[in-house]
Design an enzyme around this catalytic site. Sequence first.
Site, PDB file in Angstrom:
ATOM      1  N   ARG A 160     -12.119   1.455   3.249  1.00 25.99           N
ATOM      2  CA  ARG A 160     -12.759   0.436   2.436  1.00 25.99           C
ATOM      3  C   ARG A 160     -13.593   1.121   1.360  1.00 25.99           C
ATOM      4  O   ARG A 160     -13.941   2.299   1.484  1.00 25.99           O
ATOM      5  CB  ARG A 160     -13.639  -0.463   3.305  1.00 25.99           C
ATOM      6  CG  ARG A 160     -12.886  -1.191   4.417  1.00 25.99           C
ATOM      7  CD  ARG A 160     -13.830  -1.960   5.316  1.00 25.99           C
ATOM      8  NE  ARG A 160     -13.135  -2.677   6.383  1.00 25.99           N
ATOM      9  CZ  ARG A 160     -12.832  -2.171   7.568  1.00 25.99           C
ATOM     10  NH1 ARG A 160     -13.181  -0.910   7.842  1.00 25.99           N
ATOM     11  NH2 ARG A 160     -12.200  -2.885   8.474  1.00 25.99           N
ATOM     12  N   LYS A 185     -16.934  -0.882   9.622  1.00 22.13           N
ATOM     13  CA  LYS A 185     -17.089  -2.285   9.996  1.00 22.13           C
ATOM     14  C   LYS A 185     -17.110  -2.402  11.515  1.00 22.13           C
ATOM     15  O   LYS A 185     -16.274  -1.817  12.208  1.00 22.13           O
ATOM     16  CB  LYS A 185     -15.932  -3.107   9.420  1.00 22.13           C
ATOM     17  CG  LYS A 185     -16.125  -4.609   9.520  1.00 22.13           C
ATOM     18  CD  LYS A 185     -15.027  -5.334   8.764  1.00 22.13           C
ATOM     19  CE  LYS A 185     -15.245  -6.841   8.799  1.00 22.13           C
ATOM     20  NZ  LYS A 185     -14.187  -7.553   8.031  1.00 22.13           N
ATOM     21  N   HIS A 291      -9.745  -3.465  -2.401  1.00 17.71           N
ATOM     22  CA  HIS A 291      -9.056  -3.803  -1.155  1.00 17.71           C
ATOM     23  C   HIS A 291      -7.544  -3.855  -1.356  1.00 17.71           C
ATOM     24  O   HIS A 291      -6.786  -3.707  -0.388  1.00 17.71           O
ATOM     25  CB  HIS A 291      -9.579  -5.132  -0.614  1.00 17.71           C
ATOM     26  CG  HIS A 291      -9.964  -5.065   0.839  1.00 17.71           C
ATOM     27  ND1 HIS A 291     -10.889  -4.177   1.345  1.00 17.71           N
ATOM     28  CD2 HIS A 291      -9.507  -5.766   1.915  1.00 17.71           C
ATOM     29  CE1 HIS A 291     -11.011  -4.343   2.658  1.00 17.71           C
ATOM     30  NE2 HIS A 291     -10.168  -5.293   3.023  1.00 17.71           N
ATOM     31  N   ARG A 294      -6.174  -0.647  -0.283  1.00 16.62           N
ATOM     32  CA  ARG A 294      -6.123  -0.567   1.187  1.00 16.62           C
ATOM     33  C   ARG A 294      -4.911  -1.338   1.709  1.00 16.62           C
ATOM     34  O   ARG A 294      -4.196  -0.859   2.605  1.00 16.62           O
ATOM     35  CB  ARG A 294      -7.421  -1.128   1.756  1.00 16.62           C
ATOM     36  CG  ARG A 294      -7.509  -1.215   3.279  1.00 16.62           C
ATOM     37  CD  ARG A 294      -8.920  -1.659   3.654  1.00 16.62           C
ATOM     38  NE  ARG A 294      -9.016  -2.212   4.997  1.00 16.62           N
ATOM     39  CZ  ARG A 294      -9.258  -1.489   6.094  1.00 16.62           C
ATOM     40  NH1 ARG A 294      -9.393  -0.179   6.004  1.00 16.62           N
ATOM     41  NH2 ARG A 294      -9.368  -2.074   7.267  1.00 16.62           N
ATOM     42  N   HIS A 317      -8.871  -1.618  12.622  1.00 15.57           N
ATOM     43  CA  HIS A 317      -8.809  -2.993  13.106  1.00 15.57           C
ATOM     44  C   HIS A 317      -9.018  -3.027  14.617  1.00 15.57           C
ATOM     45  O   HIS A 317      -8.426  -2.222  15.348  1.00 15.57           O
ATOM     46  CB  HIS A 317      -7.450  -3.618  12.785  1.00 15.57           C
ATOM     47  CG  HIS A 317      -7.244  -3.904  11.332  1.00 15.57           C
ATOM     48  ND1 HIS A 317      -6.003  -4.107  10.761  1.00 15.57           N
ATOM     49  CD2 HIS A 317      -8.148  -4.030  10.315  1.00 15.57           C
ATOM     50  CE1 HIS A 317      -6.143  -4.339   9.474  1.00 15.57           C
ATOM     51  NE2 HIS A 317      -7.422  -4.298   9.183  1.00 15.57           N
ATOM     52  N   TYR A 326       0.506  -7.415   7.658  1.00 13.23           N
ATOM     53  CA  TYR A 326       1.294  -6.595   6.739  1.00 13.23           C
ATOM     54  C   TYR A 326       2.787  -6.651   7.054  1.00 13.23           C
ATOM     55  O   TYR A 326       3.610  -6.349   6.193  1.00 13.23           O
ATOM     56  CB  TYR A 326       0.792  -5.149   6.751  1.00 13.23           C
ATOM     57  CG  TYR A 326      -0.645  -5.053   6.298  1.00 13.23           C
ATOM     58  CD1 TYR A 326      -1.001  -5.292   4.975  1.00 13.23           C
ATOM     59  CD2 TYR A 326      -1.663  -4.762   7.204  1.00 13.23           C
ATOM     60  CE1 TYR A 326      -2.316  -5.232   4.555  1.00 13.23           C
ATOM     61  CE2 TYR A 326      -2.993  -4.704   6.796  1.00 13.23           C
ATOM     62  CZ  TYR A 326      -3.304  -4.940   5.481  1.00 13.23           C
ATOM     63  OH  TYR A 326      -4.615  -4.894   5.074  1.00 13.23           O
TER      64      TYR A 326
END
Length: 347
Positions: A160, A185, A291, A294, A317, A326
């Site tokens: 990020r 995150k 983003h 990414r 994640h 994706y």
Amino acid sequence: MHPSLPPSPPPSSSSRPALPVLPGRPTPRLLDQVRDRLRYMHYSLRTEQAYLYWVRFFIHFHGRRHPRELGPAEVEAFLSMLAAERRVSSATHNQALSALLFLYREVLGAELPWMQQIRRPSQARRLPSVLTRPEVHALLQAMPEPMRLVARLLYGTGMRLLEALRLRVKDVDFDRHVIVVREAKGNKDRVVMLPHSLAGELRAQIAHARVLWQLDHRQEQAGVDVPHALANKYPRVGQTWGWFWVFPAPALSTDPRSGVVRRHHLHEERLHRALKSGAGQTGLDKRVSAHTLRHSFATHLLQAGTDIRTVQELLGHSDVSTTMIYTHVLKVAAGGTASPLDSLVAA
């Protein structure tokens, strides 16, 4: 003026104790209590600013009445106004609700039954904007340094934007060709690859950063910001080379929390402007943001046959279902299914 907090009532069995007030000191203003609680729980500066905004907005919306005097009807009226009149997104709506729940639970010490009954709006799952490899190449070529290096790092690692800008010298391992992403995150660390094609440029960038670090050292400037209470335990750790930014800002600035003048990392707005300019120069008609790089990283890895669990770990994640978005992008990008209209025309 911000509303003042009246004397706290005795906590009931269904509430958490409110923040204590030291004897002989005046009760701090409500917004100051919210700010103190957020910092005590190590929330980020951005979350602090957002929560304070929503709490202030909520109080003003109800005629500056104290939140202790308000209940579920007032909370729902405020959230309904945001949805119906302001037409905020579901993410913004959820952020406002989270701020109010934090106010009641963590600051006022109230865990009331109606707080569990407020429903959050569902968030639509949108397919992310993804660039093709030629589009990524053209975009990166149109960007100036050092923002081109930052953008290449985002596309090359899947980090990020703030993860890249907050990168410390000690977390770049040229020997193993890995980068350690700290406090990402969810306050989790992870490891991503260091692209071999970026090693030389990153070494040059770190050499440039060392010049600024030495300048600050000679001028006896305050060290860079370090996480949580580390500076209390090791007062000079922020002045060490390992903790210095890989992408330091060219000028000193005032820390918004402590008021200390120190060197921050590059501001994210610089990359936003460089991406917008680069997209304009290359004629891209897709939405392009940090983003997007990414998203493109993840999609291109899957196209190359990388296992989805590996992509999940690289992106950080928690749940593989988040990474699965994706695979839907790949289906759209493939376009391999023939339309019945094509066979009709051929006939």
